[in-house]
Design an enzyme around this catalytic site. Structure first.
Site, short mmCIF file in Angstrom:
data_model
loop_
_atom_site.label_atom_id
_atom_site.label_comp_id
_atom_site.label_asym_id
_atom_site.label_seq_id
_atom_site.Cartn_x
_atom_site.Cartn_y
_atom_site.Cartn_z
N HIS A 98 0.85 -1.18 0.00
CA HIS A 98 0.00 0.00 0.00
C HIS A 98 0.90 1.24 0.00
O HIS A 98 1.46 1.59 1.03
CB HIS A 98 -0.90 0.01 1.23
CG HIS A 98 -1.75 -1.21 1.35
ND1 HIS A 98 -2.82 -1.45 0.51
CD2 HIS A 98 -1.69 -2.26 2.19
CE1 HIS A 98 -3.38 -2.59 0.85
NE2 HIS A 98 -2.71 -3.10 1.86
N ASN B 250 -3.65 -1.92 6.62
CA ASN B 250 -4.38 -1.61 5.40
C ASN B 250 -5.07 -0.24 5.54
O ASN B 250 -5.85 -0.03 6.45
CB ASN B 250 -5.42 -2.71 5.17
CG ASN B 250 -6.08 -2.60 3.82
OD1 ASN B 250 -6.30 -1.51 3.32
ND2 ASN B 250 -6.40 -3.72 3.24
#
Length: 122
Positions: free
Chosen positions: A8, A56
């Protein structure tokens, strides 16, 4: 990078507020995701998060998208586009824009158990 790698990336289109000169040099948009010096340009995604994250970042990105949608809604409702202001105080997103996240009877409430079971069916 290996295809499918869970990575990410963040901070590539970072948000900022405060000192005008500094923010124009170090960030791309305000905390409503509105790009500096533009009345009608917004950005979205994990790149907006200006600091490192430990997990996340999807939920944070969704929250920022809701803030941006609210700002766009306000501008369109008022019939005028307002430019971003790095010195403006942060306004809280109105409760009616996020109440679906708390009300299990709301048809838009995210049923995480159901979503997980769908993932395994694919």
């Amino acid at each position: 990078m290996t295809p499918g790698l869970a990575l990410h990336l963040g901070g590539t289109t970072r948000l900022g507020r405060g000192n005008v000169k500094k923010e124009f040099e170090e960030s791309v948009a305000d905390y409503n995701s509105q790009v500096w010096k533009f009345d009608n340009l917004y950005v979205g995604g994990n790149g907006l998060i200006p600091t490192a994250f430990a997990s996340n970042p999807t939920l944070t990105s969704i929250c920022l998208a809701i803030r941006a949608a609210h700002k766009i809604h306000v501008d369109l409702t008022q019939g005028k586009l307002s430019p971003p202001n790095p010195e403006a105080p942060l306004a809280k997103t109105p409760e009616e824009w996020v109440k679906w996240t708390k009300d299990e009877k709301d048809p838009n409430f995210p049923n995480h158990r159901e979503l997980r079971s769908l993932r395994y069916q694919i």
